[in-house]
Design a protein around this motif. Structure first.
Motif, PDB file in Angstrom:
ATOM      1  N   GLY A   1      83.058  23.354  -6.591  1.00 30.40           N
ATOM      2  CA  GLY A   1      83.905  22.018  -6.008  1.00 30.40           C
ATOM      3  C   GLY A   1      83.050  20.773  -5.656  1.00 30.40           C
ATOM      4  O   GLY A   1      81.629  20.875  -5.246  1.00 30.40           O
TER       5      GLY A   1
ATOM      6  N   ALA B   1      86.978  15.422  -4.965  1.00 22.42           N
ATOM      7  CA  ALA B   1      88.461  15.779  -5.283  1.00 22.42           C
ATOM      8  C   ALA B   1      89.303  15.568  -3.877  1.00 22.42           C
ATOM      9  O   ALA B   1      90.400  15.249  -3.647  1.00 22.42           O
ATOM     10  N   GLU B   2      88.525  15.831  -2.540  1.00 14.06           N
ATOM     11  CA  GLU B   2      88.986  15.596  -1.367  1.00 14.06           C
ATOM     12  C   GLU B   2      89.535  14.114  -0.953  1.00 14.06           C
ATOM     13  O   GLU B   2      90.255  13.991  -0.456  1.00 14.06           O
TER      14      GLU B   2
ATOM     15  N   ARG C   1      88.609  20.806  -6.600  1.00 12.29           N
ATOM     16  CA  ARG C   1      88.739  21.152  -5.203  1.00 12.29           C
ATOM     17  C   ARG C   1      87.791  21.786  -4.568  1.00 12.29           C
ATOM     18  O   ARG C   1      87.543  23.166  -5.599  1.00 12.29           O
TER      19      ARG C   1
ATOM     20  N   SER D   1      88.173  26.206  -4.982  1.00 13.44           N
ATOM     21  CA  SER D   1      89.097  26.661  -5.634  1.00 13.44           C
ATOM     22  C   SER D   1      89.224  27.739  -6.411  1.00 13.44           C
ATOM     23  O   SER D   1      88.050  28.334  -6.839  1.00 13.44           O
TER      24      SER D   1
END
Length: 615
Positions: free
Chosen positions: A490, A494-495, A514, A517
């Motif tokens: 990840g 994404a965060e 993420r 994930s």
């Protein structure tokens, strides 16, 4: 045939000049193995005719003197003139269009080396060549462009944007992607062709009746051509639609488009992509040659611009059915060899880009300054594409391919909302795997070179190939994988996107990245099992410097995420964009990658087998 003042001449395969009034039968009686080669019109026909008459008179005088002196004709015959009349290239042309394939190709290579003719001679050969010979000739290195006929001049009474809109009006939309229908509706809502119809006219798109529907935002005139070409590009990907596009005059319209002043590079590249898609249909090759597109493709192939060269090479390779067995679908580009070569390729090196990347710009030399912009910029000028420039010289026996697909950080710039469902990792991997199989990937040993999201795509393709009997050769022939900044577990991007999701509106690609994930963990577990089972070599690089994201600056892929836990791993003091861009040919990044490619794709030495041991 050479014509002057109403008289025409031909050349027999033996090289003799023959008056057309004499019957072909008479020639064949004297030389049963002879075949006539009729030549096109020559601007110097009168001079050649006079030369022929003088040479015939001189020959008869020598025959008479030999008879009187009772000596052989060869002793008194002064060598003349076939060389002066340049008959040998015409005999070479005859060899190019007949005989066994290997001999044909050798003759075509000899013909392509001619650079000292006048314009009339090149034009005559261009008129005499059949389409198959013309296509192979176009793929020869440094061939003279005058071997190919320019596009014919045609009467053009309508504006180009209106002609493109007329094409869309005649194309069905009920069996195409909803996004194509949406773009079609957008560009046709204010067209002059539509306004001439009744104000109550109804259009049918995907089975729905849209009475008088107009887009929420009007389309400016300078956007019409761009959207029309995008729609035509999508239609050209459907084999059942290609012939209809040609009948509607798309080839001539695209020629008009690229000949205009001020046309942007992306629009020109889309036009070349359409021609490359049409070239995948063999029954359209003659039409493409007659339209004059071959000369345009040769000019682009010799332009020195990486993107133009790759697009032209793809179209010509798709038309060449004698020296090329594979087809190259849209999004699969041939970087080496782009022209005919005597070397037999022994392996494939495939480059797969990542987020906001492209088949060419991702693999250029290192940028002094770089930052990520949400809207991307796929068709920036490429300074130097190192896979094409360097690998073609350092390991010429391998085919080098680069693939391309659309990626976005944000869906704010998505042209069609329905398109987001196609941006998942699983969907993209299945689609790309099918395209690569059409291009012959899996028939020879493979090395994958990936960046960012591209590494996850390759892992997914290999996992899919393991459970698909039709694609198992792709996995079986994979020898090595190179990962540049791949987020195996990840990405922090994404965060950040989720934290500002109401502003950034993160895309499907970002949502899948993420950290930790379950999807990424399961994918990596299955991939590492394949690596150990099939003995696949892995070389990974990770960045250590943060990357500028508009007003933010962050480390996109951490060292822990970039390390797959198998194979070799190295860190590079650069950001995410430059981790796959070497500074020069002696850069450790390139040298380590080159070493892995050469050792993985080296021809296997056959080990002698003495049979089972006897007890």
């Amino acid at each position: 045939m050479i014509c002057a003042q109403g008289q025409c001449f031909a050349v027999a395969a033996s090289g003799r000049f023959v008056h057309k009034n004499r019957s072909e039968l008479a020639i064949r009686r004297r030389d049963p193995g002879s075949a006539l080669l009729w030549l096109g019109p020559c601007s110097q026909g009168l001079t050649d005719l006079l030369k022929w008459h003088l040479q015939r008179l001189a020959h008869r005088l020598h025959e008479a003197s030999a008879w009187l002196l009772q000596r052989p004709v060869e002793e008194v015959l002064v060598p003349t003139s076939h060389r002066e009349l340049n008959l040998s290239p015409w005999i070479l042309l005859k060899r190019c269009m007949s005989g066994e394939a290997t001999q044909r190709q050798k003759a075509i290579l000899e013909l392509s080396a001619i650079h000292n003719w006048d314009a009339a001679q090149y034009r005559s050969v261009a008129q005499a060549c059949d389409p198959a010979t013309t296509i192979i000739l176009a793929r020869c290195k440094d061939v003279d462009r005058r071997f190919f006929l320019p596009p014919p001049r045609q009467q053009r009474d309508t504006r180009l944007d209106e002609s493109l809109q007329a094409v869309l009006l005649n194309l069905p939309t009920g069996d195409v992607d909803p996004c194509v229908s949406r773009l079609t509706s957008l560009v046709l809502s204010d067209s002059s062709q539509t306004r001439t119809r009744s104000e109550a006219a109804h259009w049918t798109f995907v089975g729905e009746i849209l009475p008088g529907q107009r887009p929420s935002t009007p389309v400016s005139e300078d956007q019409v051509e761009s959207i029309c070409v995008k729609v035509i590009l999508q239609h050209s990907k459907l084999p059942r639609r290609c012939e209809q596009l040609v009948h509607l005059g798309v080839l001539d319209l695209l020629l008009r488009l690229i000949e205009q002043d001020g046309v942007g590079p992306q629009l020109q590249h889309n036009a070349l992509r359409v021609v490359g898609n049409l070239a995948m249909q063999p029954h359209l090759h003659s039409t493409i040659v007659q339209s004059g597109w071959v000369r345009v493709l040769v000019e682009r192939l010799q332009s020195g611009r990486v993107i133009d060269e790759a697009l032209a090479a793809r179209a010509l390779a798709n038309m060449d059915r004698e020296t090329v067995r594979e087809h190259y679908p849209d999004g699969v580009y041939l970087l080496h060899p782009q022209q005919i070569t005597t070397l037999n390729t022994t392996g494939d090196v495939l480059f797969v880009h990542g987020l906001l990347g492209a088949a060419f710009k991702t693999w250029r030399l290192r940028d002094p300054e770089a930052s990520v912009h949400l809207s991307g910029g796929k068709y920036r000028d490429v300074s130097q594409c190192w896979p094409k420039s360097w690998l073609g010289e350092d390991c010429p026996e391998n085919r080098v391919l680069s693939v391309e697909y659309d990626t976005r950080l944000s869906d704010w710039f998505l042209e069609c909302p329905a398109d987001s469902c196609k941006r998942s990792l699983a969907y993209r991997s299945r689609e790309m795997l099918a395209k690569l199989q059409v291009a012959g990937v899996g028939e020879k040993p493979i090395v994958w070179v990936t960046h960012s999201l591209g590494g996850l795509m390759v892992k997914q393709m290999l996992v899919d190939a393991a459970s698909n009997p039709a694609a198992c050769d792709v996995l079986a022939n994979t020898r090595a994988v190179v990962f540049f900044g791949v987020p195996h577990s990840g990405s922090r991007l994404a965060e950040l996107s989720l934290a500002v999701r109401f502003v950034l509106f993160p895309s499907a690609e970002i949502a899948e990245l993420r950290r930790d994930s379950a999807m990424l963990q399961e994918l990596h577990k299955r991939f590492t099992e394949l690596v150990r089972r099939h003995g696949i070599k892995v070389l990974s690089f990770g960045e250590t410097q943060p990357t500028t994201l508009g007003m933010l600056r962050t480390l996109i892929v951490s060292t822990e995420s970039a390390d797959p836990g198998v194979g070799e791993f190295e860190t590079v003091p650069v950001d995410h964009l430059n981790v796959c861009k070497p500074e020069g040919r002696h850069s450790p990044i390139y040298q380590r990658t080159l070493e892995l490619i050469c050792t993985s794709l080296a021809p296997q030495q056959a080990t002698p087998s003495g049979g089972p041991d006897q007890l």
